[in-house]
Design an enzyme around this catalytic site. Structure first.
Site, short mmCIF file in Angstrom:
data_model
loop_
_atom_site.label_atom_id
_atom_site.label_comp_id
_atom_site.label_asym_id
_atom_site.label_seq_id
_atom_site.Cartn_x
_atom_site.Cartn_y
_atom_site.Cartn_z
N ASN A 22 36.55 11.36 -41.81
CA ASN A 22 36.71 12.40 -40.81
C ASN A 22 36.37 11.93 -39.39
O ASN A 22 36.26 12.75 -38.48
CB ASN A 22 35.84 13.62 -41.16
CG ASN A 22 36.07 14.09 -42.58
OD1 ASN A 22 35.21 13.90 -43.44
ND2 ASN A 22 37.23 14.64 -42.87
N ILE A 68 36.03 13.24 -34.04
CA ILE A 68 35.45 13.81 -35.26
C ILE A 68 36.30 15.00 -35.69
O ILE A 68 36.59 15.88 -34.87
CB ILE A 68 34.01 14.31 -35.00
CG1 ILE A 68 33.16 13.18 -34.39
CG2 ILE A 68 33.37 14.84 -36.28
CD1 ILE A 68 31.86 13.67 -33.78
N CYS A 69 36.68 15.01 -36.95
CA CYS A 69 37.42 16.15 -37.48
C CYS A 69 36.40 17.12 -38.08
O CYS A 69 35.89 16.90 -39.17
CB CYS A 69 38.41 15.68 -38.55
SG CYS A 69 39.36 17.04 -39.23
N LEU A 70 36.07 18.14 -37.31
CA LEU A 70 35.05 19.10 -37.73
C LEU A 70 35.49 20.47 -37.23
O LEU A 70 35.67 20.65 -36.03
CB LEU A 70 33.69 18.69 -37.12
CG LEU A 70 32.44 19.42 -37.57
CD1 LEU A 70 32.21 19.28 -39.07
CD2 LEU A 70 31.23 18.91 -36.81
N ASP A 89 40.54 17.09 -45.51
CA ASP A 89 40.98 17.34 -44.13
C ASP A 89 40.71 16.07 -43.33
O ASP A 89 39.91 16.07 -42.40
CB ASP A 89 40.20 18.54 -43.56
CG ASP A 89 40.70 18.93 -42.17
OD1 ASP A 89 41.82 18.51 -41.80
OD2 ASP A 89 39.96 19.63 -41.46
#
Length: 148
Positions: free
Chosen positions: A77, A84-86, A117
């Protein structure tokens, strides 16, 4: 408005820092912070010190801060640019959230990646299909980039 809120968060962080994290302004610029996240003990990032850059938008807290890793990290992520994939940094952002909560969410993302994701599909694939190879690669990156 934004600077008042940012100052309050800074005071709260100094009074009650989230475990394994610290953060504060870079020089005199209240809208640009640097955070330090210690690799969580039960993760392949244990022992690493990860630098994270935080940029507050002028309309904070109505827009999320821009948060990115400065230290290279092997994670499904987090990409090579440090993005950052958050969800809480994007569509799930709420003005009720704080930098402290963001840092805690990043720590838990290090402990529990979200391979469904991913920002880096090939790391997510390895995480799902060959966990021990993922963990040893993440550990070696941590030793190489996040340990002084």
């Amino acid at each position: 408005m934004a600077s008042k809120r940012i100052l309050k968060e800074l005071k709260d962080l100094q009074k009650d820092p989230p475990s394994n994290c610290s953060a504060g302004p870079v020089a005199e610029d209240m809208f640009h912070w640097q955070a330090t996240i210690m690799g969580p003990p039960e993760s392949p990032y244990a022992g690493g010190v990860f630098l994270v850059s935080i940029h507050f938008p002028p309309d904070y807290p109505f827009k999320p801060p821009k948060v990115s890793f400065k230290t290279k990290v092997y994670h499904p992520n987090i990409n090579s640019n440090g993005s950052i994939c958050l969800d809480i940094l994007k569509e799930q952002w709420s003005p009720a959230l704080t930098i402290s909560k963001v840092l805690l969410s990043i720590c838990s993302l290090l402990t529990d990646p979200n391979p469904d994701d991913p920002l880096v599909p090939e790391i997510a694939h390895m995480y799902k299909t060959d966990r021990s190879k993922y963990e040893s690669t993440a550990r070696s990156w941590t030793q190489k980039y996040a340990m002084g």
